[in-house]
Write an enzyme that holds these catalytic residues in place. Structure first.
Site, PDB file in Angstrom:
ATOM      1  N   GLY A  31     -10.674  -0.007  -7.067  1.00  0.00           N
ATOM      2  CA  GLY A  31      -9.298  -0.860  -7.303  1.00  0.00           C
ATOM      3  C   GLY A  31      -8.119  -0.059  -7.946  1.00  0.00           C
ATOM      4  N   HIS A  37      -4.268   4.916  -1.506  1.00  0.00           N
ATOM      5  CA  HIS A  37      -5.416   3.722  -0.870  1.00  0.00           C
ATOM      6  C   HIS A  37      -5.394   3.257   0.150  1.00  0.00           C
ATOM      7  CE1 HIS A  37      -6.749   3.406  -5.565  1.00  0.00           C
ATOM      8  NE2 HIS A  37      -7.545   4.137  -4.906  1.00  0.00           N
TER       9      HIS A  37
END
Ligand code: PAF
Length: 283
Positions: A31, A37
């Site tokens: 996260g 990402h």
């Protein structure tokens, strides 16, 4: 985008895709997502029609004095970014879903030798925790392919070795590091930097590149180059952990005959431990 927290829901959805003959790609994350990402998710979508990401801040890969408790948890913002990137399924397990028994009773995965050098020398339990959680995520999702960023090159080769040693029928793909315009590798830990430290941080990549240039110019005294690079980082305000030329595939020290190398660096800047690496030669 569908978000699931439990193993049964995850498996039901992935199994339905598999029955329909669709390939599945997985992007495991902790996260606090950044453009690096999202780039992994975009590359995953090129690999397979169905993409799964996981968000799990894995306690077993943090040492006792590391930043597990304070690691940024930004689930709402992460979900918005993943949805916009076209992800199909997000798996957000709790610690008890992943580790249902006391940790000391649970099976662990270890990749010796590769896990003991570079970051493993100063973070002795880190890669055992990574290998264990990634093997669980790969078993839970059973993707055809899983994607990891090359910023964590050592993690990538450890996971490739683990998948090979445990005969996992999964392709492990590394994706080149995404950088800020000044060269700083994208990382969740960049958020720990003060304004002053952020201005200094690109020196890490600049020093790696300077050493690539020295190698290209024919310099092969690795000990001297490593010493010089660490002095340059210290002068800029870093506390260097390591700066090393290593063979790209097995992370061992290079001989003069080796040509497939990478340079690896880790250095503290304030409370952020930054890592980066670049290819040299054929790597
Ligand atoms: O690179 C990371 O974010 C983590 O180490 C990973 C691979 C998701 C395992 O927790």
């Amino acid at each position: 985008m569908q978000t699931v927290h439990g193993i049964a829901e995850l498996r039901t959805q992935v199994m339905a895709w598999r029955r329909a003959g669709e390939r599945v790609a997985l992007v495991p994350t902790m996260g606090n997502l950044h453009r690096g990402h999202i780039h992994l998710v975009e590359r995953a979508r090129e690999q397979a029609p169905r993409t799964v990401a996981s968000i799990f801040v894995n306690p077993t890969q943090f040492g006792p004095n590391e930043d597990y408790a304070g690691y940024p948890r930004t689930l709402d913002a992460d979900c918005r970014q993943l949805e916009a990137a076209g992800l199909d399924l997000l798996f957000v397990p709790s610690v008890t879903v992943i580790y249902p028994r006391p940790l000391e009773e649970m099976t662990q995965v270890r990749v010796p030798v590769l896990s003991q050098v570079l970051c493993g020398a100063s973070r002795p339990i880190h890669f055992g925790g990574v290998a264990t959680v990634v093997s669980k995520l790969l078993n839970l999702v059973q993707p055809d392919v899983a994607l990891f960023g090359e910023k964590d090159w050592q993690q990538l080769v450890i996971i490739q070795r683990m998948a090979a040693d445990l005969d996992m029928p999964i392709e492990i793909i590394g994706i080149p590091t995404v950088r800020e315009s000044d060269g700083l590798a994208m990382s969740s830990r960049n958020g720990y930097l003060s304004v002053e430290e952020r201005a200094v941080a690109p020196t890490l990549y600049a020093t790696l590149q300077a050493m690539v240039e020295r190698w290209r110019a024919g310099e092969r005294d690795y000990a001297m180059l490593e010493h010089e690079a660490k002095a340059r980082l210290a002068a800029a305000g870093f506390r260097p952990d390591y700066f090393e030329f290593r063979r790209a595939r097995d992370l061992q020290h290079p001989t003069l005959e080796d040509t497939e190398l990478r340079i690896f660096a880790a250095a503290w800047l304030g409370r952020a431990r930054l890592i980066d690496n670049v290819p040299v030669g054929l790597a």
